[in-house]
Every structure is written in structure tokens, then in C-alpha cells.
Design a protein around this motif. Structure first.
Motif, PDB file in Angstrom:
ATOM      1  N   PHE A   1       0.838  -1.193   0.000  1.00  0.00           N
ATOM      2  CA  PHE A   1       0.000   0.000   0.000  1.00  0.00           C
ATOM      3  C   PHE A   1       0.876   1.246   0.000  1.00  0.00           C
ATOM      4  O   PHE A   1       2.016   1.214   0.447  1.00  0.00           O
ATOM      5  CB  PHE A   1      -0.911   0.021   1.235  1.00  0.00           C
ATOM      6  CG  PHE A   1      -1.890  -1.113   1.253  1.00  0.00           C
ATOM      7  CD1 PHE A   1      -3.149  -0.958   0.697  1.00  0.00           C
ATOM      8  CD2 PHE A   1      -1.552  -2.335   1.809  1.00  0.00           C
ATOM      9  CE1 PHE A   1      -4.047  -2.001   0.687  1.00  0.00           C
ATOM     10  CE2 PHE A   1      -2.447  -3.381   1.808  1.00  0.00           C
ATOM     11  CZ  PHE A   1      -3.706  -3.216   1.249  1.00  0.00           C
ATOM     12  N   SER A   2       0.307   2.318  -0.503  1.00  0.00           N
ATOM     13  CA  SER A   2       0.975   3.614  -0.453  1.00  0.00           C
ATOM     14  C   SER A   2       0.107   4.592   0.306  1.00  0.00           C
ATOM     15  O   SER A   2      -1.112   4.635   0.117  1.00  0.00           O
ATOM     16  CB  SER A   2       1.202   4.161  -1.867  1.00  0.00           C
ATOM     17  OG  SER A   2       2.213   3.454  -2.508  1.00  0.00           O
ATOM     18  N   LEU A   3       0.742   5.360   1.169  1.00  0.00           N
ATOM     19  CA  LEU A   3       0.080   6.464   1.853  1.00  0.00           C
ATOM     20  C   LEU A   3       0.574   7.724   1.162  1.00  0.00           C
ATOM     21  O   LEU A   3       1.773   8.013   1.176  1.00  0.00           O
ATOM     22  CB  LEU A   3       0.442   6.505   3.333  1.00  0.00           C
ATOM     23  CG  LEU A   3       0.153   5.258   4.156  1.00  0.00           C
ATOM     24  CD1 LEU A   3       0.622   5.453   5.590  1.00  0.00           C
ATOM     25  CD2 LEU A   3      -1.313   4.916   4.122  1.00  0.00           C
ATOM     26  N   ILE A   4      -0.329   8.463   0.556  1.00  0.00           N
ATOM     27  CA  ILE A   4       0.045   9.665  -0.175  1.00  0.00           C
ATOM     28  C   ILE A   4      -0.346  10.868   0.664  1.00  0.00           C
ATOM     29  O   ILE A   4      -1.520  11.098   0.946  1.00  0.00           O
ATOM     30  CB  ILE A   4      -0.615   9.694  -1.563  1.00  0.00           C
ATOM     31  CG1 ILE A   4      -0.139   8.471  -2.343  1.00  0.00           C
ATOM     32  CG2 ILE A   4      -0.283  10.989  -2.283  1.00  0.00           C
ATOM     33  CD1 ILE A   4      -0.777   8.250  -3.665  1.00  0.00           C
TER      34      ILE A   4
ATOM     35  N   PHE B   1      10.086   5.458   2.119  1.00  0.00           N
ATOM     36  CA  PHE B   1       9.617   6.590   1.332  1.00  0.00           C
ATOM     37  C   PHE B   1       9.798   6.256  -0.135  1.00  0.00           C
ATOM     38  O   PHE B   1      10.895   5.912  -0.563  1.00  0.00           O
ATOM     39  CB  PHE B   1      10.385   7.873   1.681  1.00  0.00           C
ATOM     40  CG  PHE B   1       9.739   8.665   2.762  1.00  0.00           C
ATOM     41  CD1 PHE B   1       8.740   9.580   2.467  1.00  0.00           C
ATOM     42  CD2 PHE B   1      10.091   8.470   4.077  1.00  0.00           C
ATOM     43  CE1 PHE B   1       8.108  10.296   3.472  1.00  0.00           C
ATOM     44  CE2 PHE B   1       9.476   9.180   5.087  1.00  0.00           C
ATOM     45  CZ  PHE B   1       8.486  10.094   4.776  1.00  0.00           C
ATOM     46  N   LEU B   2       8.729   6.344  -0.904  1.00  0.00           N
ATOM     47  CA  LEU B   2       8.797   6.097  -2.339  1.00  0.00           C
ATOM     48  C   LEU B   2       8.989   7.403  -3.110  1.00  0.00           C
ATOM     49  O   LEU B   2       9.663   7.421  -4.132  1.00  0.00           O
ATOM     50  CB  LEU B   2       7.523   5.390  -2.814  1.00  0.00           C
ATOM     51  CG  LEU B   2       7.203   4.058  -2.108  1.00  0.00           C
ATOM     52  CD1 LEU B   2       5.877   3.508  -2.584  1.00  0.00           C
ATOM     53  CD2 LEU B   2       8.328   3.062  -2.326  1.00  0.00           C
TER      54      LEU B   2
ATOM     55  N   GLY C   1      11.896  16.876  -4.917  1.00  0.00           N
ATOM     56  CA  GLY C   1      11.389  17.315  -6.208  1.00  0.00           C
ATOM     57  C   GLY C   1      10.229  16.508  -6.758  1.00  0.00           C
ATOM     58  O   GLY C   1       9.744  16.788  -7.854  1.00  0.00           O
ATOM     59  N   ASP C   2       9.764  15.507  -6.032  1.00  0.00           N
ATOM     60  CA  ASP C   2       8.614  14.718  -6.488  1.00  0.00           C
ATOM     61  C   ASP C   2       7.335  15.527  -6.305  1.00  0.00           C
ATOM     62  O   ASP C   2       7.282  16.470  -5.522  1.00  0.00           O
ATOM     63  CB  ASP C   2       8.524  13.399  -5.710  1.00  0.00           C
ATOM     64  CG  ASP C   2       9.718  12.489  -5.958  1.00  0.00           C
ATOM     65  OD1 ASP C   2      10.165  12.402  -7.114  1.00  0.00           O
ATOM     66  OD2 ASP C   2      10.204  11.882  -4.990  1.00  0.00           O
TER      67      ASP C   2
END
Length: 181
Positions: free
Chosen positions: A103-106, A151-152, A158-159
Motif C-alpha cells: 500500500f501507499s500512503l500519499i 519513502f517512495l 522534487g517529487d
């Protein structure tokens, strides 16, 4: 004397700005103490892990969440309850694979970087908020779930968004953690 029914204990809250500035000073000092970004990242993760192992008890006591039956429920609880409770934000959750264990938490807004404009010069591989990864990993381990948390993406690098990846590895063996009578 008896206690009034349904009264929640009072918790003192630290001023958010004070916490963010103190965290920034901590990261700055670690950058002075360690030459390599990897060492700073590891220290922040280890520090977060220790916080997470203790914070999970407070979270379970204050949130009154019930037992989760899937990884997606756990990811939703982390985003909608824990982040809201401790950081005042609610990240969005996305599932990244068919087996439903990634899963990703944005984070649209990251309060820890509120006063940070950019990473220090020469520190391009620094994960400024790696403390959060350690906290999540430590808390999950205390409820018998092994996870890889990284961290992705990071706005400081700069993302376009800040994204934390959570990969549930396997359920830890509960027998190892039971108390002997």
C-alpha cells in the motif's frame, strides 16, 4: 468517590510548531554528527521504531479501533485514524499489487516539513522524514505484523507528492510474543 461515567482522560498536546522545529533541529544535528545520509536515515528509522513500539499502546487505548481482518483495513486505520490523531492529516491510501499486501500512503501535506524549503546541500539521499517509516514499522511489529516501510516519493526531493510505501511481509508468530505463565 466514583468517577463520572464516559469521561475520557485529558491529554496534553504539544504545540505543533514547537514539535516541527525541534524535529528540524534534531535532523540538522544528525547531519552534523554523521557524514553519510544512509547513517542519518538509519538513525531516524531506528528512533522512529522505538517511538512506534511505545506509541501503539496509546493509539489502541485512545482510538478504540477493533481488530482488523485485512491489510487494507490496517492501511486505512493508519491513514484515517493514526495520522489524523497524531499529525492532523489524512493521507490517501492506494493498493499497489494484486496480492493486496503493498500500500501507499500519499500525503498531500506533511507537517514535519512545514518549515523546510529544501534538503541541505550535498544531502540528496537524505530521507528527512524517515522517522515516520520507523514509527509505522515499530507500531505494526508490536501488533505482530512484519512490514517494510519506505519513502517512495518525497516533495523535498522534487517529487510531486510525498508517498510512504508499506509492504506487509508476513504475520509474525504470536506464540513468540505471548507471556509465559
Amino acid at each position: 468517590m466514583s468517577r463520572p461515567a464516559h469521561r475520557r482522560p485529558e491529554y496534553r498536546k504539544i504545540n505543533k510548531d514547537l514539535f516541527v522545529l525541534t524535529y528540524g533541529a534534531l535532523v540538522a544535528q544528525l547531519c552534523k554528527d554523521y557524514e553519510k545520509d544512509e547513517d542519518v536515515n538509519k538513525y531516524l528509522d531506528t528512533m522512529g521504531y522505538g517511538i512506534g513500539t511505545r506509541l501503539v499502546e496509546d493509539f489502541l487505548a485512545r482510538s478504540c479501533v477493533r481488530r482488523c481482518h485485512s491489510y487494507s483495513e490496517i492501511a486505512d486505520i493508519i491513514a484515517q485514524v493514526a495520522f489524523k490523531m497524531y499529525l492532523g492529516i489524512t493521507p490517501s491510501v492506494t493498493c499497489n499489487n494484486a496480492s493486496r499486501n503493498e500500500f501507499s500512503l500519499i500525503l498531500d501535506k506533511n507537517p514535519l516539513v512545514e518549515f523546510v524549503e529544501e534538503l541541505p546541500t550535498g544531502r540528496s539521499s537524505l530521507c528527512y522524514c524517515n522517522l515516520l517509516c520507523g514509527i509505522i514499522r515499530g507500531a505494526l511489529e508490536m501488533v505482530h505484523l512484519a512490514a517494510d516501510v519506505t519513502f517512495l516519493q518525497d516533495r523535498l526531493k522534487g517529487d510531486s507528492v510525498t508517498e510512504i510505501g508499506i509492504t506487509f511481509l508476513k504475520k509474525l508468530d504470536e506464540k513468540k510474543y505471548r507471556r509465559k505463565k
